[in-house]
Design a protein around this motif. Structure first.
Motif, PDB file in Angstrom:
ATOM      1  N   VAL A  11      12.440  21.628 -42.549  1.00  0.00           N
ATOM      2  CA  VAL A  11      11.305  22.370 -42.132  1.00  0.00           C
ATOM      3  C   VAL A  11      11.717  23.388 -41.000  1.00  0.00           C
ATOM      4  CG1 VAL A  11       8.796  22.347 -41.482  1.00  0.00           C
ATOM      5  CG2 VAL A  11       9.871  20.737 -42.616  1.00  0.00           C
ATOM      6  N   PRO A  12      11.867  24.474 -41.415  1.00  0.00           N
ATOM      7  CA  PRO A  12      12.178  25.654 -40.078  1.00  0.00           C
ATOM      8  C   PRO A  12      11.057  25.530 -39.150  1.00  0.00           C
ATOM      9  CG  PRO A  12      11.328  27.009 -41.933  1.00  0.00           C
ATOM     10  CD  PRO A  12      11.295  25.422 -42.456  1.00  0.00           C
ATOM     11  N   GLY A 231       0.916  16.400 -46.484  1.00  0.00           N
ATOM     12  CA  GLY A 231      -0.252  16.949 -46.020  1.00  0.00           C
ATOM     13  C   GLY A 231      -0.476  17.058 -44.399  1.00  0.00           C
ATOM     14  N   TYR A 232       0.182  16.123 -44.031  1.00  0.00           N
ATOM     15  CA  TYR A 232      -0.012  15.879 -42.272  1.00  0.00           C
ATOM     16  C   TYR A 232       0.830  17.016 -41.855  1.00  0.00           C
ATOM     17  CZ  TYR A 232       0.049  14.071 -37.724  1.00  0.00           C
ATOM     18  OH  TYR A 232      -0.263  14.000 -36.264  1.00  0.00           O
ATOM     19  N   LEU A 233       2.101  17.245 -42.249  1.00  0.00           N
ATOM     20  CA  LEU A 233       2.779  18.321 -41.872  1.00  0.00           C
ATOM     21  C   LEU A 233       2.311  19.560 -41.951  1.00  0.00           C
ATOM     22  CD1 LEU A 233       5.490  17.827 -40.305  1.00  0.00           C
ATOM     23  CD2 LEU A 233       6.633  18.726 -42.428  1.00  0.00           C
ATOM     24  N   ASP A 234       1.720  19.713 -43.172  1.00  0.00           N
ATOM     25  CA  ASP A 234       1.223  21.124 -43.525  1.00  0.00           C
ATOM     26  C   ASP A 234       0.088  21.403 -42.491  1.00  0.00           C
ATOM     27  OD1 ASP A 234       2.552  21.933 -45.413  1.00  0.00           O
ATOM     28  OD2 ASP A 234       1.241  21.300 -47.071  1.00  0.00           O
ATOM     29  N   MET A 235      -1.075  20.316 -42.222  1.00  0.00           N
ATOM     30  CA  MET A 235      -1.942  20.436 -41.130  1.00  0.00           C
ATOM     31  C   MET A 235      -1.164  20.983 -39.956  1.00  0.00           C
ATOM     32  SD  MET A 235      -4.633  17.951 -39.725  1.00  0.00           S
ATOM     33  CE  MET A 235      -3.048  17.126 -38.762  1.00  0.00           C
ATOM     34  N   LEU A 236      -0.218  20.400 -39.498  1.00  0.00           N
ATOM     35  CA  LEU A 236       0.265  20.612 -38.052  1.00  0.00           C
ATOM     36  C   LEU A 236       0.999  22.140 -38.079  1.00  0.00           C
ATOM     37  CD1 LEU A 236       2.523  17.566 -37.418  1.00  0.00           C
ATOM     38  CD2 LEU A 236       0.274  18.108 -36.475  1.00  0.00           C
ATOM     39  N   ARG A 237       1.677  22.357 -39.423  1.00  0.00           N
ATOM     40  CA  ARG A 237       2.106  23.786 -39.406  1.00  0.00           C
ATOM     41  C   ARG A 237       0.848  24.890 -39.299  1.00  0.00           C
ATOM     42  NH1 ARG A 237       5.997  23.420 -44.349  1.00  0.00           N
ATOM     43  NH2 ARG A 237       6.230  25.741 -43.964  1.00  0.00           N
ATOM     44  N   HIS A 238       0.019  24.682 -39.969  1.00  0.00           N
ATOM     45  CA  HIS A 238      -1.189  25.550 -40.252  1.00  0.00           C
ATOM     46  C   HIS A 238      -1.850  25.821 -38.810  1.00  0.00           C
ATOM     47  CE1 HIS A 238      -0.748  25.395 -44.446  1.00  0.00           C
ATOM     48  NE2 HIS A 238      -0.611  26.674 -44.503  1.00  0.00           N
ATOM     49  N   ALA A 239      -1.946  24.712 -37.888  1.00  0.00           N
ATOM     50  CA  ALA A 239      -2.327  24.630 -36.796  1.00  0.00           C
ATOM     51  C   ALA A 239      -1.680  25.390 -35.505  1.00  0.00           C
ATOM     52  CB  ALA A 239      -2.933  23.392 -36.421  1.00  0.00           C
ATOM     53  N   HIS A 240      -0.218  25.665 -35.747  1.00  0.00           N
ATOM     54  CA  HIS A 240       0.757  25.846 -34.568  1.00  0.00           C
ATOM     55  C   HIS A 240       0.284  27.246 -34.180  1.00  0.00           C
ATOM     56  CE1 HIS A 240       4.689  27.489 -33.121  1.00  0.00           C
ATOM     57  NE2 HIS A 240       4.225  28.510 -33.660  1.00  0.00           N
ATOM     58  N   ARG A 299      16.947  21.644 -29.925  1.00  0.00           N
ATOM     59  CA  ARG A 299      17.346  21.235 -31.445  1.00  0.00           C
ATOM     60  C   ARG A 299      15.856  20.897 -31.977  1.00  0.00           C
ATOM     61  NH1 ARG A 299      21.914  16.728 -33.464  1.00  0.00           N
ATOM     62  NH2 ARG A 299      21.503  17.274 -35.609  1.00  0.00           N
ATOM     63  N   VAL A 300      15.373  22.069 -32.804  1.00  0.00           N
ATOM     64  CA  VAL A 300      13.784  21.819 -33.226  1.00  0.00           C
ATOM     65  C   VAL A 300      14.058  21.360 -34.762  1.00  0.00           C
ATOM     66  CG1 VAL A 300      13.188  23.587 -31.761  1.00  0.00           C
ATOM     67  CG2 VAL A 300      14.079  24.533 -33.738  1.00  0.00           C
ATOM     68  N   ALA A 301      12.922  20.997 -35.384  1.00  0.00           N
ATOM     69  CA  ALA A 301      12.648  20.695 -36.740  1.00  0.00           C
ATOM     70  C   ALA A 301      11.044  20.478 -37.037  1.00  0.00           C
ATOM     71  CB  ALA A 301      13.380  19.464 -37.118  1.00  0.00           C
ATOM     72  N   GLY A 302      10.790  19.984 -38.061  1.00  0.00           N
ATOM     73  CA  GLY A 302       9.438  20.088 -38.465  1.00  0.00           C
ATOM     74  C   GLY A 302       8.432  19.137 -37.501  1.00  0.00           C
ATOM     75  N   HIS A 303       9.074  18.430 -37.017  1.00  0.00           N
ATOM     76  CA  HIS A 303       8.165  17.482 -36.199  1.00  0.00           C
ATOM     77  C   HIS A 303       7.707  17.975 -34.645  1.00  0.00           C
ATOM     78  CE1 HIS A 303      12.238  17.424 -34.206  1.00  0.00           C
ATOM     79  NE2 HIS A 303      11.649  16.687 -33.175  1.00  0.00           N
ATOM     80  N   CYS A 304       8.394  19.396 -34.542  1.00  0.00           N
ATOM     81  CA  CYS A 304       8.037  19.911 -33.278  1.00  0.00           C
ATOM     82  C   CYS A 304       6.826  20.849 -33.542  1.00  0.00           C
ATOM     83  CB  CYS A 304       8.966  21.212 -33.067  1.00  0.00           C
ATOM     84  SG  CYS A 304      10.914  20.444 -32.800  1.00  0.00           S
TER      85      CYS A 304
END
Ligand code: SF4
Ligand code: SF4
Length: 331
Positions: A11-12, A231-240, A299-304
């Motif tokens: 995940v970028p 779904g959880y990752l999508d929610m985090l990404r949309h709230a970034h 060093r970043v990834a999707g969890h960031c």
């Protein structure tokens, strides 16, 4: 347990670089007297990884050499490391501010009866997890009886002056959601905690830090098992929010594991994503005694996205960018 690192690394996330280093976060071991379901460390009484006396000496040398102002000690239950008190005493004697991520129930574990007094004597800041002011919710997440034990711990710390105005003994609590949702606004929740814990138990504290659950370790694995990871990752990404990028804790701290391996933060440590520098695939704290990491890529990834979603999360709770409450310290 399911490993979420391969999913997250695909995940970028926006590129970010380090600023000036002011905090050394050391994980002195993964052993804990609890085994909470949301633990991002995967800690439990059965873990055996533990920082040795030699690595503790290196940590102290690093603090002095790099003039680090804050030592943030975490685990597991960090107090179970046999070198914990030596580390605290030496760091305090060198002038560093010391923070202990304390689970509160450790204060009642046999052999730790004088821990609270020790922490007060050394004027250690305490950051304590308290994921709810309701007994059922805490016990469901952290284990039966943990709520009552935590309240007893808080009352004991208050009795020593922790959390009380003018004492200088700082006691901050940490909230994380029960499930795959973002934390509510920090300031309003802090007011609720202060009112309810004060009225029902006579407990006082300084600040409440709200943190999002990271999709890693036990929590991440549970998300995968329940089919909720994407779904959880999508929610985090949309709230970034890009504005939160300036406040993420990895700008100003490095995290060190029990072996002395360095990471950009504690979450990267748990994902086994070591700091990379000058072409090396991992860096040991000894390599940084004479090196400045400012400007190094993080060093970043999707969890960031867990750090930059909504009001943001850092070791010090919500970030200033979206919260406006100046709370970027550490948990
Ligand atoms: S008390 Fe903290 S370190 Fe221990 S299992 Fe719970 S969350 Fe993990
Ligand atoms: S998880 Fe948060 S603190 Fe860690 S590298 Fe990513 S943005 Fe930085």
């Amino acid at each position: 347990m399911r490993d979420t690192a391969p999913l997250l690394e695909r995940v970028p996330f926006p590129a970010i670089r380090r600023g000036q280093l002011d905090t050394l976060q050391v994980n002195v071991g993964y052993r804990c007297n609890q085994s909470c379901i949301h633990c991002h460390v995967g800690a439990s009484p059965h873990r055996t990884e533990e920082m040795s006396g030699e690595v503790i000496d290196l940590v102290l040398a690093f603090l002095a050499r790099r003039q680090i102002t804050t030592l943030d000690i975490t685990g597991g239950a960090p107090e179970l490391n046999p070198h914990f008190r030596r580390l605290v005493r030496a760091a305090r004697a060198s002038g560093a501010h010391v923070m202990d991520r304390c689970n509160l129930t450790i204060l009642e574990v046999p052999g730790q009866e004088d821990l609270a007094e020790f922490l007060a004597t050394e004027r250690v800041e305490i950051i304590a997890s308290m994921p709810c002011y309701l007994e059922d919710n805490v016990d469901r997440q952290r284990g039966k009886g943990v709520f009552d034990g935590s309240i007893r711990g808080l009352q004991r710390l208050n009795g020593l002056g922790y959390g009380r105005d003018g004492s200088g003994l700082i006691l901050n609590l940490v909230y994380n959601p029960q499930g795959p949702s973002l934390p509510p606004p920090q300031a309003a929740l802090e007011a609720d905690y202060k009112r309810i814990l004060g009225e029902h138990y006579g407990v006082v504290f300084n600040r409440l830090y709200t943190l999002a659950n990271m999709p890693i370790q036990r929590f991440g694995s549970t998300l995968i098992s329940k089919g909720e990871f994407d779904g959880y990752l999508d929610m985090l990404r949309h709230a970034h929010l890009d504005a939160n990028l300036d406040g993420v804790m990895c700008r100003h701290l490095v995290s060190v594991d029990w072996r002395g391996i360095v990471y950009d933060c504690d979450f990267n440590q748990m994902l086994d994503l070591p700091m990379q520098r000058s072409g090396a695939v991992q860096v040991h704290l000894a390599d940084l005694l004479d090196a400045d990491v400012a400007g190094n890529p993080i060093r970043v990834a999707g969890h960031c996205f867990g750090c930059t979603a909504g009001q943001g999360s850092s070791c010090g709770g919500a970030l200033t960018a979206s919260q406006g409450n100046g709370s970027t310290a550490e948990a």
